[in-house]
Design a protein around this motif. Structure first.
Motif, PDB file in Angstrom:
ATOM      1  N   GLU A  18     -25.963 -46.507  79.562  1.00 17.58           N
ATOM      2  CA  GLU A  18     -27.248 -47.233  80.225  1.00 17.58           C
ATOM      3  C   GLU A  18     -27.765 -46.051  81.231  1.00 17.58           C
ATOM      4  O   GLU A  18     -26.776 -45.348  82.250  1.00 17.58           O
ATOM      5  CB  GLU A  18     -26.925 -48.359  81.354  1.00 17.58           C
ATOM      6  CG  GLU A  18     -26.469 -49.624  80.227  1.00 17.58           C
ATOM      7  CD  GLU A  18     -26.638 -50.920  80.887  1.00 17.58           C
ATOM      8  OE1 GLU A  18     -27.643 -51.199  81.366  1.00 17.58           O
ATOM      9  OE2 GLU A  18     -25.758 -51.645  80.868  1.00 17.58           O
ATOM     10  N   ASN A  53     -17.784 -49.967  76.413  1.00 19.77           N
ATOM     11  CA  ASN A  53     -18.511 -50.353  75.495  1.00 19.77           C
ATOM     12  C   ASN A  53     -19.748 -49.729  75.346  1.00 19.77           C
ATOM     13  O   ASN A  53     -20.579 -49.830  76.202  1.00 19.77           O
ATOM     14  CB  ASN A  53     -19.015 -51.734  75.950  1.00 19.77           C
ATOM     15  CG  ASN A  53     -18.044 -52.959  75.193  1.00 19.77           C
ATOM     16  OD1 ASN A  53     -16.706 -52.584  74.888  1.00 19.77           O
ATOM     17  ND2 ASN A  53     -18.464 -54.223  74.800  1.00 19.77           N
ATOM     18  N   ALA A 101     -16.942 -53.309  82.030  1.00 20.15           N
ATOM     19  CA  ALA A 101     -17.443 -54.787  82.346  1.00 20.15           C
ATOM     20  C   ALA A 101     -16.178 -55.664  81.513  1.00 20.15           C
ATOM     21  O   ALA A 101     -16.067 -56.834  82.106  1.00 20.15           O
ATOM     22  CB  ALA A 101     -18.781 -55.084  81.762  1.00 20.15           C
ATOM     23  N   TYR A 102     -15.834 -55.207  80.682  1.00 18.96           N
ATOM     24  CA  TYR A 102     -14.881 -55.890  79.941  1.00 18.96           C
ATOM     25  C   TYR A 102     -13.094 -55.541  80.300  1.00 18.96           C
ATOM     26  O   TYR A 102     -12.518 -54.708  79.794  1.00 18.96           O
ATOM     27  CB  TYR A 102     -14.664 -55.645  78.479  1.00 18.96           C
ATOM     28  CG  TYR A 102     -16.143 -56.205  77.752  1.00 18.96           C
ATOM     29  CD1 TYR A 102     -16.041 -57.593  77.110  1.00 18.96           C
ATOM     30  CD2 TYR A 102     -17.266 -55.489  77.843  1.00 18.96           C
ATOM     31  CE1 TYR A 102     -17.371 -57.847  76.589  1.00 18.96           C
ATOM     32  CE2 TYR A 102     -18.496 -55.974  77.348  1.00 18.96           C
ATOM     33  CZ  TYR A 102     -18.450 -57.230  76.871  1.00 18.96           C
ATOM     34  OH  TYR A 102     -19.537 -57.784  76.242  1.00 18.96           O
ATOM     35  N   GLY A 103     -13.056 -56.166  81.372  1.00 20.01           N
ATOM     36  CA  GLY A 103     -11.589 -55.872  81.971  1.00 20.01           C
ATOM     37  C   GLY A 103     -10.498 -56.806  81.694  1.00 20.01           C
ATOM     38  O   GLY A 103      -9.828 -57.164  82.370  1.00 20.01           O
ATOM     39  N   ASP A 104     -10.657 -56.935  80.332  1.00 18.38           N
ATOM     40  CA  ASP A 104      -9.552 -57.778  79.559  1.00 18.38           C
ATOM     41  C   ASP A 104      -8.253 -56.864  79.549  1.00 18.38           C
ATOM     42  O   ASP A 104      -8.221 -55.735  79.401  1.00 18.38           O
ATOM     43  CB  ASP A 104     -10.086 -58.460  78.437  1.00 18.38           C
ATOM     44  CG  ASP A 104     -10.694 -57.552  77.544  1.00 18.38           C
ATOM     45  OD1 ASP A 104     -10.014 -57.183  76.371  1.00 18.38           O
ATOM     46  OD2 ASP A 104     -12.026 -56.857  77.756  1.00 18.38           O
ATOM     47  N   ASP A 105      -7.312 -57.988  79.352  1.00 19.62           N
ATOM     48  CA  ASP A 105      -5.886 -57.377  79.425  1.00 19.62           C
ATOM     49  C   ASP A 105      -5.808 -56.178  78.144  1.00 19.62           C
ATOM     50  O   ASP A 105      -5.080 -55.407  78.003  1.00 19.62           O
ATOM     51  CB  ASP A 105      -4.833 -58.326  79.132  1.00 19.62           C
ATOM     52  CG  ASP A 105      -4.843 -59.270  80.071  1.00 19.62           C
ATOM     53  OD1 ASP A 105      -5.092 -58.636  81.460  1.00 19.62           O
ATOM     54  OD2 ASP A 105      -4.494 -60.426  80.072  1.00 19.62           O
ATOM     55  N   THR A 162     -13.275 -52.041  86.946  1.00 16.46           N
ATOM     56  CA  THR A 162     -14.264 -53.086  86.432  1.00 16.46           C
ATOM     57  C   THR A 162     -15.557 -53.373  87.121  1.00 16.46           C
ATOM     58  O   THR A 162     -15.609 -53.016  88.187  1.00 16.46           O
ATOM     59  CB  THR A 162     -13.539 -54.587  86.429  1.00 16.46           C
ATOM     60  OG1 THR A 162     -13.194 -54.952  87.491  1.00 16.46           O
ATOM     61  CG2 THR A 162     -12.298 -54.688  85.667  1.00 16.46           C
ATOM     62  N   LYS A 163     -16.364 -53.472  86.646  1.00 15.67           N
ATOM     63  CA  LYS A 163     -17.866 -53.772  86.958  1.00 15.67           C
ATOM     64  C   LYS A 163     -18.253 -55.101  87.491  1.00 15.67           C
ATOM     65  O   LYS A 163     -17.372 -55.858  86.866  1.00 15.67           O
ATOM     66  CB  LYS A 163     -18.855 -53.444  85.949  1.00 15.67           C
ATOM     67  CG  LYS A 163     -18.804 -52.013  85.292  1.00 15.67           C
ATOM     68  CD  LYS A 163     -20.133 -51.847  84.389  1.00 15.67           C
ATOM     69  CE  LYS A 163     -20.167 -50.442  83.808  1.00 15.67           C
ATOM     70  NZ  LYS A 163     -20.928 -50.274  82.636  1.00 15.67           N
ATOM     71  N   PRO A 164     -18.787 -55.366  88.694  1.00 17.77           N
ATOM     72  CA  PRO A 164     -19.468 -54.336  89.230  1.00 17.77           C
ATOM     73  C   PRO A 164     -18.723 -53.509  89.811  1.00 17.77           C
ATOM     74  O   PRO A 164     -17.576 -53.689  90.462  1.00 17.77           O
ATOM     75  CB  PRO A 164     -20.432 -55.026  89.936  1.00 17.77           C
ATOM     76  CG  PRO A 164     -20.223 -56.588  89.564  1.00 17.77           C
ATOM     77  CD  PRO A 164     -19.079 -56.783  88.905  1.00 17.77           C
ATOM     78  N   ILE A 165     -19.230 -52.196  89.905  1.00 13.57           N
ATOM     79  CA  ILE A 165     -18.295 -51.188  90.658  1.00 13.57           C
ATOM     80  C   ILE A 165     -18.490 -51.236  92.358  1.00 13.57           C
ATOM     81  O   ILE A 165     -19.294 -51.528  92.705  1.00 13.57           O
ATOM     82  CB  ILE A 165     -18.685 -49.689  90.213  1.00 13.57           C
ATOM     83  CG1 ILE A 165     -18.561 -49.590  88.900  1.00 13.57           C
ATOM     84  CG2 ILE A 165     -17.998 -48.665  90.964  1.00 13.57           C
ATOM     85  CD1 ILE A 165     -19.770 -48.504  88.202  1.00 13.57           C
ATOM     86  N   VAL A 225     -27.346 -45.848  85.031  1.00 16.02           N
ATOM     87  CA  VAL A 225     -26.313 -45.186  85.748  1.00 16.02           C
ATOM     88  C   VAL A 225     -26.388 -44.049  86.481  1.00 16.02           C
ATOM     89  O   VAL A 225     -25.913 -43.844  87.724  1.00 16.02           O
ATOM     90  CB  VAL A 225     -25.050 -45.305  84.643  1.00 16.02           C
ATOM     91  CG1 VAL A 225     -23.956 -44.619  85.293  1.00 16.02           C
ATOM     92  CG2 VAL A 225     -24.618 -46.623  84.343  1.00 16.02           C
TER      93      VAL A 225
END
Lengths: 126, 654
Positions: free
Chosen positions: A9, A59, A88-92, A108-111, A12
């Motif tokens: 993006e 991503n 944004a995808y702060g998954d495990d 993780t976003k939002p920063i 940024v």
């Protein structure tokens, strides 16, 4: 300190430049931007590994942030630069993979720029 | 040879003969008037009987006429009944062979036509008696001996006499004698035989008395008279009174000769020959000649009689043999019948047994069927219940599928929203900083104070707006974070956990957390832990989150009520645990306002909240529900009553 920000993006760049405007003005930080993983790798190669710190999104179209991390951490000569993942995808799953491939941090976003600034300062001081 | 007394049919006709003797003339009148029918046969028989012991020739004539007529009329009864008349007449004449023949013929006829009567035995006995076979005769008489039968006793008595059994003869004769005295119609047998027995015993006077009595009773019957005279003669001879003996013997002989009673002629002539042999040789010779004549006439008879006896014996033997065979056959047939019957019974038994077994089998089958039916019913019920459960599970599944897809969707949305949100929040924050910087820079310019104030005011408005954007951006962020937390698949590991300790810990955590936010918050807490639960296998982090969520909600509910009601309300939240069958239960209750019925069905839906905007994401209960039901295969239920409070119940499998 040269920091390479990798994100697909374009906004940024503006956000980071505005957020770190004081640091940029004072010469504390030199922000460089790449908008894809491939571009980031090319930049690193062209500029002879100028960047000491890379902030990368995960991503992205084409090479993902994780692949980029893998390329930098595994294929580049030592010492590799500090790589912090921002996603944004702060998954495990992402987290675990990033850690496995040697990410130095995972945000993780939002920063929260206050947090980020603190972390950058810590890294530089170290 | 002794004179044989008439016997066989005496019983039948004695009274008849005596009674009708006086009226022979009237009978003869009847005879002349009678037609050629059975009645005439009866009249002829009666006439024959009337003459039978007086004038055997006449009796014979009537008897033969009766037999002839009976044969013409095919009158079997008449033919049988006339036989005794004929045989008696013939035997009186000394023609025993003919008498026997007639008796035998009559017997055969009776037998052939099934007319055997009670007198059959008498007839056979009589025939034996005539033939001189007294042993056999006695056998037959004894078969029909009866205490009340005078005649039978007479016959038995006389037979014993001829057999030489004096004591037995006396026994029976005396009985017949006593009976005859009380009997209206007398006969001579008891008296004459008593006399004979007494004579043997030497009681001559008594013997004579009895002979005289006999003569009195038999005065109408020539045979009886002849026999009586002869008997008296014998007694007198034994007494040594030769003249008297000779007198009676002569009387007997005269009568006998006149009525052609040949045996009596022989007896009398023999006696006279003996009487005169020492006194008067001429007379002796004369009587001897008569005796020899009589003997001659009887001699041939004797021979024939013997032959007849043989044939009769043979006949009887054959008859007996036949009877034996018949009896054997009968026995065989009986046995056969018994066997057939037994076989039948056996078959019947088998059939019954078979039926019984079949019945038992049927009953068993019925019982089995009944049982099976019950089982089927039971299974049907179970199946129906299972179907119901399946249906509800299906709807739950559909619901949870929806939820899962919704979860995935929200997860995707949430992640993607974070990117724009990143810009919104960060740019608005930078804008706030920039606005401040703008205001700083404004001071450095040469603008008039009015202009500065105007620009400053605008900058403040921008800053204020940016702050609002930041606030709402952060709000959106917290919603997204909640959604992500909700959708994040738990990778927690189940480990044995003390649920009581966990519940207690989170109760305190919730309480102090709320106290930290709001100093005025207060609520009483009650705990009731079932120590028997022990440790259960759960992801303690997740369950803790659920418990925390539920307790926080409870505290929120009681606080809301407290704020509304103020006085007279003691906010209370209680946490209890209980061990159930293979299950553990955690109850979190509050005495708040309860949940309105119209929203009760929605409370577990994501994003449903009753809290004011910004205070709740509406994901707490939804997330809790997922953790309990999907993460732990447990149940999360709610019991509530509006105005009184709510109880959330967590049921976990152990």
């Amino acid at each position: 300190m040269k920091v390479l920000v990798v994100d697909d993006e374009k906004d940024v760049q503006i956000l980071f430049e505005q957020r770190f405007r004081k640091e940029i003005r004072s010469g504390e930080m030199d922000l460089l931007f790449a908008f894809s993983g491939e571009e980031a790798l090319r930049f690193m190669k062209d500029h002879n590994h100028e960047a000491v710190l890379i902030l990368s999104d995960i991503n992205m179209p084409g090479m993902s942030g994780l692949e980029l991390l893998h390329q930098i951490k595994v294929k580049y000569e030592k010492p590799p630069p500090v790589v912090m993942m921002i996603t944004a995808y702060g998954d495990d799953e992402n987290y675990a993979q990033a850690m496995e491939w040697g990410a130095d941090d995972f945000l993780t976003k939002p920063i929260d720029f206050n947090v980020l600034k603190q972390k950058l300062k810590d890294k530089i001081n170290v | 040879m002794k004179k044989i007394f008439p016997l066989c049919f005496l019983l039948l006709f004695l009274s008849k003969a005596n009674a009708q003797n006086k009226t022979i003339d009237s009978i003869k009148e009847k005879l002349s008037a009678a037609k050629e029918d059975t009645n005439k046969v009866q009249i002829l028989i009666t006439l024959g009987l009337a003459y039978v012991w007086n004038k055997p020739d006449s009796a014979l004539m009537y008897g033969l006429k009766a037999r002839e007529l009976s044969q013409q009329l095919n009158y079997i009864d008449g033919e049988i009944e006339v036989a005794p008349v004929l045989s008696e007449a013939l035997s009186s004449k000394g023609n025993f062979s003919k008498a026997l023949e007639i008796d035998l013929q009559a017997m055969q006829l009776a037998e052939k036509n099934g007319k055997q009567n009670l007198f059959q035995e008498y007839m056979i006995g009589g025939v034996y008696f005539y033939s001189g076979d007294y042993t056999k005769a006695l056998e037959y008489f004894l078969k029909y001996k009866s205490d009340s039968d005078e005649i039978t006793k007479g016959f038995i008595g006389e037979t014993y006499y001829h057999l030489g059994g004096l004591d037995s003869a006396f026994f029976y004769i005396s009985k017949a004698y006593e009976m005859d005295k009380n009997y209206r119609a007398h006969w001579t047998v008891p008296y004459y035989y008593m006399a004979l027995i007494e004579a043997k015993q030497g009681k001559f006077e008594n013997a004579l008395d009895n002979y005289r009595l006999g003569l009195l009773y038999g005065k109408n019957i020539n045979l009886d008279i002849a026999n009586g005279y002869n008997g008296i003669a014998v007694v007198f001879k034994q007494m040594g009174q030769v003249d008297s003996a000779a007198y009676y013997a002569k009387e007997a002989m005269k009568l006998a000769q006149r009525e052609s009673l040949t045996p009596n002629v022989l007896d009398a002539s023999a006696l006279l020959t003996e009487l005169y042999i020492k006194i008067n040789t001429d007379s002796a010779f004369k009587y001897q000649r008569i005796m020899l004549d009589a003997k001659d006439s009887l001699f041939s008879e004797e021979k024939i009689k013997q032959l007849q006896n043989l044939s009769f014996n043979e006949q009887m033997r054959q008859q007996e043999l036949k009877q034996t065979i018949q009896q054997t056959q009968l026995k065989y047939r009986n046995r056969l019948n018994i066997y057939i019957l037994l076989a039948g019974l056996l078959i019947l038994l088998i059939v019954v047994l078979g039926l019984w077994r079949r019945n038992i089998f049927k009953q068993k089958s019925y019982a089995l069927l009944h049982k099976q039916k019950q089982e089927i019913d039971h299974q049907k019920t179970q199946v129906e219940q299972t179907l119901e459960r399946l249906k509800s599970t299906q709807s739950q599944l559909i619901q949870s599928e929806k939820m899962a897809s919704l979860g995935e969707l929200t997860s995707g949305i949430a992640h993607e929203i974070q990117n724009p949100l990143n810009f919104v929040n960060n740019f608005s924050e930078v804008n706030i900083e920039l606005t401040d910087e703008l205001k700083d820079e404004l001071d450095k310019t040469q603008l008039s104070p009015e202009e500065k104030v105007t620009i400053e005011k605008i900058a403040d408005d921008i800053k204020s707006n940016q702050e609002k954007i930041t606030f709402h951006g952060k709000r959106a962020d917290s919603i997204v974070k909640g959604m992500l937390q909700h959708s994040r698949s738990s990778n927690g590991i189940r480990e044995p956990t003390d649920i009581n300790a966990l519940a207690d810990e989170y109760l305190r955590l919730a309480y102090h957390g709320l106290r930290a936010k709001d100093k005025s918050f207060n609520s009483s807490m009650k705990t009731d832990f079932d120590e028997s639960i022990g440790k259960i296998n759960i992801v303690s982090q997740d369950i803790g989150r659920v418990i925390l969520n539920l307790i926080t909600n409870a505290f929120y509910a009681v606080t809301e009520k407290k704020n509304r009601v103020q006085d007279n309300f003691e906010p209370t939240v209680s946490v209890s645990t209980k061990k159930l069958d293979h299950k553990a239960e955690v109850r979190i209750s509050d005495n708040g306002d309860g949940i309105p019925e119209k929203v009760l069905g929605k409370i577990f839906q994501p994003f449903f909240t009753t809290k004011p905007t910004g205070q709740g994401t509406g994901l707490g209960l939804s997330m809790s529900y997922d953790i309990i039901t999907q993460g732990h295969q447990g149940e999360l239920k709610v019991e509530t009553k509006e105005g009184e409070g709510s109880t959330f119940i967590i049921i976990l499998p152990v």
